[in-house]
Structure formats: C-alpha cells, structure tokens
Scaffold this active site. Structure first.
Site, short mmCIF file in Angstrom:
data_model
loop_
_atom_site.label_atom_id
_atom_site.label_comp_id
_atom_site.label_asym_id
_atom_site.label_seq_id
_atom_site.Cartn_x
_atom_site.Cartn_y
_atom_site.Cartn_z
N GLU A 117 0.86 -1.19 0.00
CA GLU A 117 0.00 0.00 0.00
C GLU A 117 0.90 1.24 0.00
O GLU A 117 1.78 1.37 0.85
CB GLU A 117 -0.91 -0.03 1.24
CG GLU A 117 -1.90 1.12 1.25
CD GLU A 117 -3.14 0.82 2.10
OE1 GLU A 117 -3.47 -0.37 2.31
OE2 GLU A 117 -3.78 1.79 2.53
N ARG A 118 0.66 2.10 -0.97
CA ARG A 118 1.46 3.33 -1.13
C ARG A 118 2.94 3.01 -1.39
O ARG A 118 3.82 3.79 -1.00
CB ARG A 118 1.32 4.25 0.07
CG ARG A 118 -0.12 4.49 0.51
CD ARG A 118 -1.02 4.87 -0.62
NE ARG A 118 -2.42 5.02 -0.23
CZ ARG A 118 -3.39 5.30 -1.10
NH1 ARG A 118 -3.13 5.42 -2.39
NH2 ARG A 118 -4.62 5.43 -0.69
N ASN A 160 -3.24 -1.59 7.78
CA ASN A 160 -4.54 -2.14 7.39
C ASN A 160 -4.32 -3.66 7.38
O ASN A 160 -4.07 -4.27 6.36
CB ASN A 160 -4.97 -1.63 6.02
CG ASN A 160 -5.21 -0.14 6.05
OD1 ASN A 160 -5.73 0.41 7.03
ND2 ASN A 160 -4.80 0.56 5.00
N LYS A 209 -3.72 0.12 14.07
CA LYS A 209 -4.60 1.14 13.49
C LYS A 209 -6.02 0.71 13.84
O LYS A 209 -6.50 -0.31 13.35
CB LYS A 209 -4.40 1.19 11.98
CG LYS A 209 -5.40 2.07 11.23
CD LYS A 209 -5.04 2.16 9.74
CE LYS A 209 -6.05 2.98 8.95
NZ LYS A 209 -5.66 3.12 7.53
N GLU A 244 -10.52 4.62 9.23
CA GLU A 244 -10.71 4.19 7.84
C GLU A 244 -11.22 2.75 7.76
O GLU A 244 -10.72 1.93 7.01
CB GLU A 244 -9.41 4.35 7.05
CG GLU A 244 -8.96 5.80 6.99
CD GLU A 244 -7.72 6.04 6.13
OE1 GLU A 244 -6.89 5.14 6.03
OE2 GLU A 244 -7.63 7.15 5.56
N ARG A 260 -11.63 17.83 9.86
CA ARG A 260 -10.86 16.60 10.06
C ARG A 260 -9.57 16.86 10.85
O ARG A 260 -9.12 16.01 11.62
CB ARG A 260 -10.54 15.98 8.70
CG ARG A 260 -9.59 14.83 8.78
CD ARG A 260 -9.41 14.16 7.43
NE ARG A 260 -8.24 13.29 7.45
CZ ARG A 260 -7.74 12.68 6.40
NH1 ARG A 260 -8.32 12.82 5.22
NH2 ARG A 260 -6.68 11.91 6.51
N ASP A 306 -2.69 14.47 6.81
CA ASP A 306 -2.22 13.19 6.27
C ASP A 306 -1.02 13.34 5.34
O ASP A 306 -1.18 13.26 4.13
CB ASP A 306 -3.39 12.53 5.52
CG ASP A 306 -3.19 11.05 5.34
OD1 ASP A 306 -2.13 10.54 5.73
OD2 ASP A 306 -4.10 10.39 4.82
N GLU A 337 3.61 9.13 -0.99
CA GLU A 337 2.23 8.97 -1.46
C GLU A 337 1.65 10.26 -2.04
O GLU A 337 1.00 10.24 -3.07
CB GLU A 337 1.36 8.49 -0.28
CG GLU A 337 -0.12 8.47 -0.58
CD GLU A 337 -0.96 8.05 0.61
OE1 GLU A 337 -0.40 7.74 1.68
OE2 GLU A 337 -2.20 8.02 0.45
N HIS A 363 -4.07 18.50 0.27
CA HIS A 363 -5.00 17.42 -0.10
C HIS A 363 -5.77 17.70 -1.38
O HIS A 363 -6.99 17.53 -1.43
CB HIS A 363 -5.97 17.14 1.06
CG HIS A 363 -6.20 15.67 1.25
ND1 HIS A 363 -6.71 14.86 0.27
CD2 HIS A 363 -5.98 14.85 2.31
CE1 HIS A 363 -6.80 13.61 0.72
NE2 HIS A 363 -6.34 13.56 1.96
N TRP A 365 -13.25 13.57 2.13
CA TRP A 365 -12.52 12.90 1.07
C TRP A 365 -12.30 13.83 -0.14
O TRP A 365 -11.55 13.51 -1.04
CB TRP A 365 -13.28 11.64 0.60
CG TRP A 365 -13.24 10.52 1.59
CD1 TRP A 365 -12.43 10.43 2.69
CD2 TRP A 365 -14.04 9.33 1.57
NE1 TRP A 365 -12.68 9.25 3.35
CE2 TRP A 365 -13.65 8.55 2.70
CE3 TRP A 365 -15.03 8.83 0.72
CZ2 TRP A 365 -14.22 7.31 2.99
CZ3 TRP A 365 -15.60 7.59 1.02
CH2 TRP A 365 -15.20 6.84 2.14
C1 BDP Z 1 -3.41 7.42 4.14
C2 BDP Z 1 -3.24 6.42 3.05
C3 BDP Z 1 -3.84 5.07 3.39
C4 BDP Z 1 -3.31 4.63 4.76
C5 BDP Z 1 -3.58 5.71 5.78
C6 BDP Z 1 -3.00 5.39 7.15
O1 BDP Z 1 -3.86 6.90 1.88
O2 BDP Z 1 -3.49 4.16 2.38
O3 BDP Z 1 -3.89 3.43 5.13
O4 BDP Z 1 -2.97 6.91 5.37
O5 BDP Z 1 -2.05 6.04 7.53
O6 BDP Z 1 -2.59 8.50 3.84
O7 BDP Z 1 -3.51 4.51 7.84
#
Ligand code: BDP
Length: 685
Positions: free
Chosen positions: A150-151, A193, A270, A274, A319, A348, A376, A504, A526
């Site tokens: 991821e990323r 995740n 986490k 999300e 946020r 973020d 990212e 963002h 979002w």
């Molecule tokens: C966001 C990312 C996502 C991550 C999330 C995180 O887009 O893929 O899961 O952060 O930090 O920036 O948990």
C-alpha cells in the site's frame, strides 16, 4: 551501478587516504554476541574494498568492557552511552596506535563500526562519540501478505511471504545492514490495514524467520495487529477489550508469538480508522484497547504502538481537529508500555502541514512521531523531493507546551516530559526494485529518516551532504550543489503542488496528480474541495476562532501566531485562513498573483534542477545519471501539469487574469478533469 548498494557503496579511497584504512580487526576470541560479529564482518568487507588492497593503517579493536579484555583494559568512559551508543577513539596500546570501537552493548559496537566506516568513506577524522536520543527507531512497512505494498512505488514487498520460512532471500541481510548503518532498530513487517492471518502460526513462523535474519543487526520485528483477530482467528463473538475471554485470547497469542520470536518488539495498531475495527466498536476507548494489548505483551517486555490517525466519528466540521479531540482526554490513561503514534501533521502526510497539535498536548503519554518516507502525496518515486527538510521542519517546530523551546523533537525524544520510552516511525519506501526505493534520490529519504531518528536535532543539510558523499562522490564540486538541490526540492514541490498552505488536492484514491475540482465523494473530507474551500471570492480553510477553531488546539504563542494571517506566515496561510483573492500579501501583491507566482516558481525550480543535474554528469556513472535525468524530466512535465491544472481551476472560480508574464495553461480545464489513472501504483485494496 544500479544503486543496489545504497550508501554502503564501499569503493577504494583516494590513494592518499588508503594507508589510513585499518588492516586488521580484532574481537575477543570468546565473543559470542552476533552483533559484534556482524560489526567485525562489515569492517572486513569495508576495509578490503576501501583500501584497494593497499591498507594496513593499524588495527581496530571492537567490543564491550564486559566481553572484551582489551576494551576493558582501556578503562574508557562509556557512562553516558546507554545500550546503543558508541565511542570510536584512537588510542595507544602496547606502543602502537589502535582504533577502538567500544560500547556497553553489542548494538552500540555495531553502530560504532558503521560510524567508523562512514567517517573513512567521507574522509573525516574517525573519532566519534554518539548515542541515540530516541529509543524505538522503526520502519513501518505497509506491505500486504500478497506482496502488494500500500502506497509503495518500488515494486513488490521485499518480504517474500510465500517462500518464507523455507527460503530467506539474501536481500534481507542487506536490508538489515542498511538499517543498522543508520541505527534503525525495529521493523513492522505488515500493513497497518492488517489481516488477522499475519497472527496465525504459519505466518508467525515466517515472521520468525525474518527476525532471525535481522537479529544480528540489532533489529527487532513487530507486527501490525488486527483488533478483531479474536473473532476472526479465535472464533470469539466479540473483540471487546474488557471481555475476559478476549483478554485471555491476546495473552495466549502473545505467549505463542514469544515462543517463536523471543525478542518480538510488539504490536502496531490502526484502530477505528478508515474502516479498521477497534475498541470504539464496543463503546470502549482507545486506552482500553491499547492497554489490553499492552497487558498481554507486558510479561515479555513488548510495546504497543497505538496510532492516533483517526477521523471517522466526531467533529465532521474539521478533520484536522479529530485526533486531538479524541486522544487528548485520554492522556494519562495509557499503560506504561504504550506509545501513541502521531503523524507529523494533523491531516495526512501532505507536502507541507503544520505540526500535529497533539505534540505537547499529552505530557503523560509517550508520543511517537510517524513520518511517511514513501511519497504517497509527493509525486511517488518519480519526483525528486528530499524529505530530510520536511522531517526537520516538523522536528524543530516549537509547540510552546512548556514555554519557548518546547520543540517537537523534545516531545519525541522524551526530554520535554521526562519519558524514557520514546520512538520514531517512518512508513517505508522500500520494495523489491533493484534500487530498493524506486529511484536513487528516494534512498536519501530512508537515510534521512534513520539519521534523524537517531538524532532528531541533526541538520537536514548535513545529512543530505553526507548521503550524497556516500552514494556518489565526496568531491565538494558535486556534493555541495547536490545538497543545495536536495534542500530546495521540497519547497519546489510545495510551490507547484500545494502552495501557500493548501493541502490534499491530489486525485482520488491514487493521489497522483491534481484534482482540486473533486467535490462529489461520499464523505465530505474525502474531497479536495473540502480542503481548499475556494469560490468566486476567496480561498482557504478558516481554522481560526471564527471558523473551525483548530488553532485553539495549539498552545498559547503558537495559537496566537496561527490566529492572524499577518503572523501565520506564507507556509501555512491558507491552512489556517480563508482569504479574499485580493488579500494583500506582505510584498504588496494580491493573494491571487502570489499564488500563481508560487506555481511558476515551483515549475522553474524543477527546470533548474534538470539543468544542474546535466552539469553534474561528469561526476556520476551513466546508469544512475540517466535514470535520475529521466525522472527529472517527468517531474518537470508533471510540475507544469500541476501548475496548469490548478491555475485553470482556480481561474474557473474567480474569473481573473494571470499576472503579467505568467503563461496560459497548456490545455483547457476540461482536459485535466478528464485524465484517468486506473493502474496507478500503490493503491489500497
Ligand atoms: C493514508 C493512506 C492510506 C493509509 C492511511 C493510514 O492513503 O493508504 O492506510 O494513510 O495512515 O494517507 O492509515
């Protein structure tokens, strides 16, 4: 030259320096500490390569007073070095000069050996005394069990889960060497995740095999834990942290883990973020959830890194306020082996954010700082952006929590509030690409993370110059302009992507390229439009007391500074303020003119980087030079794209002309809106 060797690129030193490369390395014959033996092997390897067969400048003695009689006999003062610090000294023994690498523990010896190598490579005097200011210096791999990352923008995961534990890719050793050379002492193997599968016996055996490879390099393995694992793996009906059967499940799981990984580091979690499960699902707090896991790990000495990246329930209005709102009231409720892991900024990992308001606001809780090394939101592995400067900007930010000088670095290193359990995490940019990180210059971001985790007050420029010297050449005619370019690269990106405190505005999901016009996604936060709030009259997010009052989450002087546009400064202007397009900036130009000028400045800067890189061609081998040149060309095109698409969009709202001399966007707005990137790398799935 394919960049595989990273900054551990041992090459023959200039002839004059070769005689200074030691010819012999001595450890006590009874030495059993694998880290000391790894240090010895690394020195052999480095000295053989650097001396070009012409070394012989004396001997290096390695060890701790406890295990090495020769080190003990020197009666060195190692008192303030802790478990991981080291001393490199030139001494006379038996009438001969000897270089000693001494420490209180094996990890310190290993770090001292790498320091000695680094100094020889850079042509510096070898003596050094150093100890890390932060205890847990870890990478977070967002790597999935199917090997997608991821990323991730550097190929597949380096963890070949399928073939583990039977086959241990030799690359894991080089990974460990690289990390040890920076003092990185832990790694979280799987994505935040998380899948519960990573906690099953077969996957624990795989993690144990990785741990066995990393252990001699002073690195501990950790896992991201899925909070609902007791349901998914244990067949329980709940994952409620206050339920005794859930607590018992985690205790048994921890015992099982420590049977196969005796020095397991702990869990990263986490939760309630999300879509991830967490204690809030049962009406419990973050502290309840974290403490339950902490209790299971406690008998074994493990830690919980509990992330504060939450933005799902409360306060839909802003946020940026949510983590503080949810976590600040929990200060003092976390068990002693819990760290709360906080991203550098409140949204973020944007190209620029103010520091996260939780820093300084939870004095009774160790706060771990989380940076994203993988880019990212910063052009993936294509754009040359040196993050050392971004990291250092956060670290030197003054929270004023205990008066002036209460910098984020002092929160993180524990000195501000007297914490001994401290940590810094970097979301790794490492993959299976031959060059590890997708580009040579992205290696510098891994490097800078490690060096700043060791010393959060280190200078980003010094680190850049050091990296350039190790990776390419120490010739000042190269290293100096490259360090300049690296130091300028982050501001250039801010200028062409998100100038003046915007954030963002990236394309949905993949985060590649500009999409400030997006406003139709299900959740308000979002949408890029949620962040810039632009219309015919003005632009920016009002976070003052007249708006969301996010400024109220900062301590007095910081809050006062952010409360007024005049004192906020350009960097965070539109982060904290919604202003008319005609707002007068300090130089007299309007906000609109300044905004366009910043985009133009960003594009021009990248053009300048290309020209500078062209001039450095004589110093760099063909392979690394041309890949970097290719990527800079793409970066220039993409910088122009960001600038053109953004300017076209803002103009569609405000109807204004461009300032004199500023070129028209290459295409109409509709062209940019129609672009699609279905196979962009790194997307969550
Ligand atoms: C966001 C990312 C996502 C991550 C999330 C995180 O887009 O893929 O899961 O952060 O930090 O920036 O948990």
């Amino acid at each position: 030259e394919d960049s595989y060797e990273l900054w551990l690129r041992y090459r023959p030193l200039p002839a004059a320096a070769r005689a200074g490369v030691p010819g012999a390395v001595a450890v006590d014959p009874a030495e059993r500490d694998a880290r000391v033996l790894a240090a010895r092997d690394e020195l052999f390897r480095a000295f053989a390569a650097m001396s070009g067969g012409m070394g012989g400048g004396g001997e290096v003695v390695l060890g701790t007073p406890a295990t090495s009689a020769r080190v003990r006999a020197l009666r060195l003062d190692l008192g303030d070095l802790g478990d991981e610090g080291y001393l490199v000294r030139r001494v006379m023994t038996g009438g001969r000069p000897v270089t000693v690498v001494a420490a209180n523990g094996g990890a310190g010896v290993l770090y001292g050996a790498f320091a000695l190598i680094r100094r020889l490579q850079l042509g510096r005097p070898v003596e050094e005394r150093s100890a890390p200011k932060v205890r847990l210096r870890v990478l977070n791999h967002w790597d999935n069990l199917d090997r997608s990352v991821e990323r991730g923008y550097a190929g597949q995961s380096i963890w070949d889960w399928w073939r583990l534990p039977g086959h241990k890719d030799p690359r894991y050793v080089d990974y460990a060497r690289a990390n040890a050379s920076l003092g990185i002492n832990g790694t979280i193997l799987n994505n935040v995740n998380a899948k519960a599968d990573s906690l099953t016996a077969p996957y624990l055996a795989k993690a144990a095999a990785v741990a066995d490879v990393l252990r001699p390099y002073g690195m501990k393995v950790y896992l991201s834990a899925r909070f609902s694992a007791p349901i998914e793996l244990g067949g329980l009906e709940t994952a409620d942290p206050l339920d005794p059967s859930v607590q018992a499940w985690w205790r048994a799981k921890a015992d099982e883990i420590y049977r196969v990984i005796p020095d397991f580091g702990g869990f990263l979690v986490k939760a309630n973020s999300e879509g991830q499960p967490g204690p809030r699902d049962y009406g419990r707090s973050h502290a309840d959830g974290a403490n339950m896991l902490a209790e299971a790990l406690r008998p074994h000495g493990g830690a919980v890194m509990w992330r504060a990246f939450v933005y799902q329930e409360t306060d839909p209005e802003d946020r940026a306020k949510q983590a503080y709102t949810e976590f600040k009231p929990q200060d003092g409720r976390f068990a002693p082996n819990v760290l709360v892991q906080v991203k550098n900024g409140p949204i973020d990992f944007q190209p620029r954010e103010p520091f996260h308001p939780l820093f300084g606001a939870m004095p009774r809780t160790p706060l771990m700082l989380e940076f994203q090394i993988t880019k990212e939101y910063l052009g993936f592995a294509t754009h040359l952006v040196y993050l050392g400067e971004l990291f250092a900007e956060t670290l030197r930010s003054d929270t004023y929590a205990r008066g002036p000088g209460s910098t984020v670095s002092r929160v993180v290193d524990g000195s501000l509030d007297g914490h001994r359990l401290t940590g810094m995490a970097g979301v790794a940019n490492i993959g299976s690409d031959r060059d590890w990180t997708g580009s040579t210059f992205d290696q510098a971001n891994w490097y800078a993370f490690g060096r700043l985790a060791w010393d959060p007050d280190a200078s980003a420029r010094t680190v850049a110059a050091e990296w350039a010297g190790l990776t390419f050449t120490t010739d000042p005619a190269f290293a100096r302009p490259v360090a300049d370019l690296m130091m300028a690269s982050r501001q250039a990106m801010v200028d062409y992507m998100t100038p003046l405190g915007l954030a963002h505005l990236m394309g949905t999901g993949h985060h590649h390229g500009p999409a400030p016009w997006v406003s139709d996604l299900a959740r308000p936060e979002w949408n890029p439009a949620y962040y810039h709030r632009a219309d015919a009259r003005g632009i920016g997010f009002d976070r003052t007391s007249k708006g969301s009052n996010a400024v109220g989450q900062y301590a007095g002087p910081a809050a006062r500074r952010f409360a007024r546009p005049e004192t906020t400064g350009e960097d965070h202007l539109l982060w904290f303020h919604h202003l008319p397009w005609d707002h007068r900036m300090p130089g007299g130009a309007t906000l609109w003119e300044t905004l366009v000028r910043r985009y133009d400045r960003g594009v021009a800067a990248v053009a300048g980087f290309r020209a500078r890189w062209a001039g450095l061609r004589p110093f760099v081998d063909a392979e690394r030079w041309s890949k970097t040149a290719d990527l800079l060309k793409v970066q220039e095109e993409e910088a122009r794209w960001w600038r053109d698409a953004s300017v076209a969009y803002w103009r569609s709202l405000n109807g204004r002309a461009l300032p004199p001399g500023s070129p028209e966007p290459a295409h109409p707005l509709e062209y940019y809106k129609a672009l699609r990137f279905p196979y962009a790398p790194g997307q969550a799935h």
